[in-house]
Design a protein around this motif. Structure first.
Motif, PDB file in Angstrom:
ATOM      1  N   VAL A   1       0.863  -1.183   0.000  1.00 20.97           N
ATOM      2  CA  VAL A   1       0.000   0.000   0.000  1.00 20.97           C
ATOM      3  C   VAL A   1       0.901   1.235   0.000  1.00 20.97           C
ATOM      4  CG1 VAL A   1      -1.756   1.308   1.277  1.00 20.97           C
ATOM      5  CG2 VAL A   1      -1.830  -1.197   1.270  1.00 20.97           C
ATOM      6  N   LEU A   2       0.495   2.287  -0.723  1.00 23.67           N
ATOM      7  CA  LEU A   2       1.191   3.563  -0.662  1.00 23.67           C
ATOM      8  C   LEU A   2       0.541   4.431   0.409  1.00 23.67           C
ATOM      9  CD1 LEU A   2       1.800   4.556  -4.401  1.00 23.67           C
ATOM     10  CD2 LEU A   2       3.228   3.182  -2.877  1.00 23.67           C
ATOM     11  N   ILE A   3       1.376   5.123   1.199  1.00 22.28           N
ATOM     12  CA  ILE A   3       0.885   5.988   2.274  1.00 22.28           C
ATOM     13  C   ILE A   3       1.274   7.427   1.941  1.00 22.28           C
ATOM     14  CG2 ILE A   3       0.914   6.461   4.743  1.00 22.28           C
ATOM     15  CD1 ILE A   3      -0.209   3.725   4.061  1.00 22.28           C
ATOM     16  N   PRO A   4       0.325   8.273   1.558  1.00 22.18           N
ATOM     17  CA  PRO A   4       0.642   9.682   1.292  1.00 22.18           C
ATOM     18  C   PRO A   4       1.026  10.414   2.583  1.00 22.18           C
ATOM     19  CG  PRO A   4      -1.471   9.040   0.308  1.00 22.18           C
ATOM     20  CD  PRO A   4      -1.069   7.954   1.254  1.00 22.18           C
ATOM     21  N   ARG A   5       1.824  11.473   2.445  1.00 21.12           N
ATOM     22  CA  ARG A   5       2.206  12.279   3.608  1.00 21.12           C
ATOM     23  C   ARG A   5       0.985  12.937   4.248  1.00 21.12           C
ATOM     24  NH1 ARG A   5       6.903  11.272   6.200  1.00 21.12           N
ATOM     25  NH2 ARG A   5       8.681  11.162   4.772  1.00 21.12           N
TER      26      ARG A   5
ATOM     27  N   VAL B   1       0.945  -2.142  -9.668  1.00 19.04           N
ATOM     28  CA  VAL B   1       0.867  -0.816 -10.274  1.00 19.04           C
ATOM     29  C   VAL B   1      -0.074   0.081  -9.473  1.00 19.04           C
ATOM     30  CG1 VAL B   1       0.404   0.460 -12.402  1.00 19.04           C
ATOM     31  CG2 VAL B   1       1.290  -1.877 -12.529  1.00 19.04           C
ATOM     32  N   PHE B   2       0.421   1.287  -9.130  1.00 19.54           N
ATOM     33  CA  PHE B   2      -0.343   2.274  -8.377  1.00 19.54           C
ATOM     34  C   PHE B   2      -0.421   3.580  -9.174  1.00 19.54           C
ATOM     35  CE2 PHE B   2       1.686  -0.517  -5.316  1.00 19.54           C
ATOM     36  CZ  PHE B   2       0.758  -0.714  -4.303  1.00 19.54           C
ATOM     37  N   THR B   3      -1.326   4.447  -8.748  1.00 17.62           N
ATOM     38  CA  THR B   3      -1.376   5.818  -9.258  1.00 17.62           C
ATOM     39  C   THR B   3      -1.421   6.772  -8.078  1.00 17.62           C
ATOM     40  OG1 THR B   3      -2.574   5.136 -11.250  1.00 17.62           O
ATOM     41  CG2 THR B   3      -2.609   7.467 -10.690  1.00 17.62           C
ATOM     42  N   MET B   4      -0.429   7.672  -8.015  1.00 19.57           N
ATOM     43  CA  MET B   4      -0.372   8.666  -6.950  1.00 19.57           C
ATOM     44  C   MET B   4      -0.389  10.054  -7.577  1.00 19.57           C
ATOM     45  SD  MET B   4       3.650   8.436  -5.781  1.00 19.57           S
ATOM     46  CE  MET B   4       3.426   9.770  -4.606  1.00 19.57           C
ATOM     47  N   PRO B   5      -0.596  11.118  -6.776  1.00 16.58           N
ATOM     48  CA  PRO B   5      -0.591  12.473  -7.337  1.00 16.58           C
ATOM     49  C   PRO B   5       0.708  12.778  -8.078  1.00 16.58           C
ATOM     50  CG  PRO B   5      -1.494  12.499  -5.118  1.00 16.58           C
ATOM     51  CD  PRO B   5      -0.976  11.113  -5.352  1.00 16.58           C
ATOM     52  N   ALA B   6       0.587  13.475  -9.188  1.00 23.06           N
ATOM     53  CA  ALA B   6       1.752  13.774 -10.017  1.00 23.06           C
ATOM     54  C   ALA B   6       2.684  14.767  -9.324  1.00 23.06           C
ATOM     55  CB  ALA B   6       1.287  14.340 -11.357  1.00 23.06           C
ATOM     56  N   GLY B   7       3.962  14.705  -9.704  1.00 16.67           N
ATOM     57  CA  GLY B   7       4.926  15.689  -9.232  1.00 16.67           C
ATOM     58  C   GLY B   7       5.540  15.418  -7.879  1.00 16.67           C
ATOM     59  N   ARG B   8       5.160  14.319  -7.217  1.00 19.00           N
ATOM     60  CA  ARG B   8       5.742  14.010  -5.899  1.00 19.00           C
ATOM     61  C   ARG B   8       7.121  13.369  -6.084  1.00 19.00           C
ATOM     62  NH1 ARG B   8       1.353  13.791  -2.249  1.00 19.00           N
ATOM     63  NH2 ARG B   8      -0.084  15.427  -2.944  1.00 19.00           N
ATOM     64  N   SER B   9       8.085  13.794  -5.271  1.00 18.38           N
ATOM     65  CA  SER B   9       9.442  13.266  -5.376  1.00 18.38           C
ATOM     66  C   SER B   9       9.708  12.132  -4.403  1.00 18.38           C
ATOM     67  CB  SER B   9      10.469  14.378  -5.153  1.00 18.38           C
ATOM     68  OG  SER B   9      10.317  14.929  -3.853  1.00 18.38           O
ATOM     69  N   THR B  10       8.804  11.905  -3.441  1.00 25.08           N
ATOM     70  CA  THR B  10       8.966  10.823  -2.471  1.00 25.08           C
ATOM     71  C   THR B  10       7.657  10.069  -2.331  1.00 25.08           C
ATOM     72  OG1 THR B  10       8.354  12.203  -0.561  1.00 25.08           O
ATOM     73  CG2 THR B  10      10.696  12.124  -1.167  1.00 25.08           C
ATOM     74  N   LEU B  11       7.774   8.843  -1.871  1.00 23.04           N
ATOM     75  CA  LEU B  11       6.590   8.058  -1.533  1.00 23.04           C
ATOM     76  C   LEU B  11       6.941   7.117  -0.392  1.00 23.04           C
ATOM     77  CD1 LEU B  11       6.799   4.843  -2.617  1.00 23.04           C
ATOM     78  CD2 LEU B  11       6.487   5.969  -4.820  1.00 23.04           C
ATOM     79  N   ILE B  12       5.926   6.717   0.344  1.00 27.08           N
ATOM     80  CA  ILE B  12       6.101   5.753   1.426  1.00 27.08           C
ATOM     81  C   ILE B  12       5.344   4.487   1.059  1.00 27.08           C
ATOM     82  CG2 ILE B  12       5.614   5.228   3.844  1.00 27.08           C
ATOM     83  CD1 ILE B  12       6.011   8.168   4.473  1.00 27.08           C
ATOM     84  N   LEU B  13       6.044   3.378   1.070  1.00 26.33           N
ATOM     85  CA  LEU B  13       5.462   2.079   0.737  1.00 26.33           C
ATOM     86  C   LEU B  13       5.268   1.278   2.015  1.00 26.33           C
ATOM     87  CD1 LEU B  13       4.651  -0.033  -1.460  1.00 26.33           C
ATOM     88  CD2 LEU B  13       7.030  -0.807  -1.405  1.00 26.33           C
ATOM     89  N   GLN B  14       4.027   0.868   2.260  1.00 23.85           N
ATOM     90  CA  GLN B  14       3.734  -0.022   3.380  1.00 23.85           C
ATOM     91  C   GLN B  14       3.819  -1.460   2.892  1.00 23.85           C
ATOM     92  OE1 GLN B  14       0.170   0.618   5.948  1.00 23.85           O
ATOM     93  NE2 GLN B  14      -0.385  -1.464   5.341  1.00 23.85           N
ATOM     94  N   VAL B  15       4.593  -2.263   3.603  1.00 27.50           N
ATOM     95  CA  VAL B  15       4.782  -3.665   3.249  1.00 27.50           C
ATOM     96  C   VAL B  15       4.253  -4.526   4.386  1.00 27.50           C
ATOM     97  CG1 VAL B  15       6.433  -5.457   2.602  1.00 27.50           C
ATOM     98  CG2 VAL B  15       6.836  -3.087   1.910  1.00 27.50           C
ATOM     99  N   GLY B  16       3.355  -5.457   4.068  1.00 25.57           N
ATOM    100  CA  GLY B  16       2.806  -6.345   5.075  1.00 25.57           C
ATOM    101  C   GLY B  16       1.306  -6.167   5.207  1.00 25.57           C
ATOM    102  N   SER B  17       0.741  -6.831   6.190  1.00 23.89           N
ATOM    103  CA  SER B  17      -0.699  -6.743   6.435  1.00 23.89           C
ATOM    104  C   SER B  17      -0.958  -6.886   7.927  1.00 23.89           C
ATOM    105  CB  SER B  17      -1.451  -7.829   5.653  1.00 23.89           C
ATOM    106  OG  SER B  17      -1.057  -9.119   6.101  1.00 23.89           O
ATOM    107  N   GLY B  18      -2.132  -6.405   8.365  1.00 22.75           N
ATOM    108  CA  GLY B  18      -2.473  -6.500   9.776  1.00 22.75           C
ATOM    109  C   GLY B  18      -1.534  -5.673  10.633  1.00 22.75           C
TER     110      GLY B  18
END
Length: 212
Positions: free
Chosen positions: A142-146, A174-191
């Motif tokens: 999952v991607l976690i926006p700031r 494959v994900f789609t996030m807001p354009a122009g962002r230079s960083t992203l946070i990826l959540q790995v795992g579940s629960g």
């Protein structure tokens, strides 16, 4: 007698020519026109023959080709996006399912385009599984926006159903996030068993981070 044989042969030849002409007409006209739904008509011979000019490819889950910093993302046959892709190599592993059919999910890289398309390249490893197993990689990424919230995957490329033991299965999430962002946070795992990784596409680095 000879005259009768000649007449019979000529009649048979006429029948053969007529049959072949009719068959040719049916084949070449079997897919002409459209029905009320806008789909090509199948015609009387449509079950057995398909005119290559009117053939329609089946819709797929999408394919991705990456090379020279460019990615081509195709969804079905009509939506194709070509964008410049910045890729950060990664070495993240997560045990997606435990024994007896253990599957390890390996994240090999994360790529992002200026338009906001994100590709997470993964492999599902079944080296310690005892039998065939299946999983959906989108359940573990999952991607976690700031700004808060979650961005879930648009789709998964690759086959992760009925995976045989002792093998490796590659694909992309494959994900789609807001354009122009230079960083992203990826959540790995579940629960409760989740970890977070921040990817900086200016520095082309990633690191594990804590999110409260």
């Amino acid at each position: 007698m000879a005259k009768r044989i000649i007449i019979i042969l000529l009649a048979g030849l006429v029948l053969i020519v007529g049959f072949l002409g009719t068959l040719y007409y049916l084949i070449t006209h079997s897919t002409a026109g459209e029905d009320s739904s806008g789909s090509p008509k199948s015609g009387i011979m449509g079950t057995f023959f398909k005119n290559p000019e009117n053939a329609v490819e089946s819709q797929g889950n999408g394919t991705t080709t990456v090379g020279g910093g460019t990615t081509v993302i195709q969804v079905g046959t009509s939506s194709t996006v070509t964008e410049s892709l910045t890729v950060i190599p990664a070495s993240i592993v997560y045990v997606a399912s435990d024994s007896p059919n253990k599957v390890v999910l390996a994240i090999e890289s994360v790529g992002k385009t200026e338009k906001g398309t994100v590709l997470v390249a993964i492999k599902a490893l079944t080296f310690e599984a005892e039998g065939a197993t299946s999983l959906n990689p989108a359940n573990f990424l999952v991607l976690i926006p700031r700004t808060g919230g979650e961005i879930h995957a648009d789709f998964v490329q690759g086959n992760f159903t009925n995976m045989a033991p002792g093998a490796s299965y590659a694909g992309n999430v494959v994900f789609t996030m807001p354009a122009g962002r230079s960083t992203l946070i990826l959540q790995v795992g579940s629960g409760q068993a989740v970890v977070f990784f921040e990817f900086d596409f200016n520095e082309k680095t990633f690191r594990q981070v804590e999110i409260s």
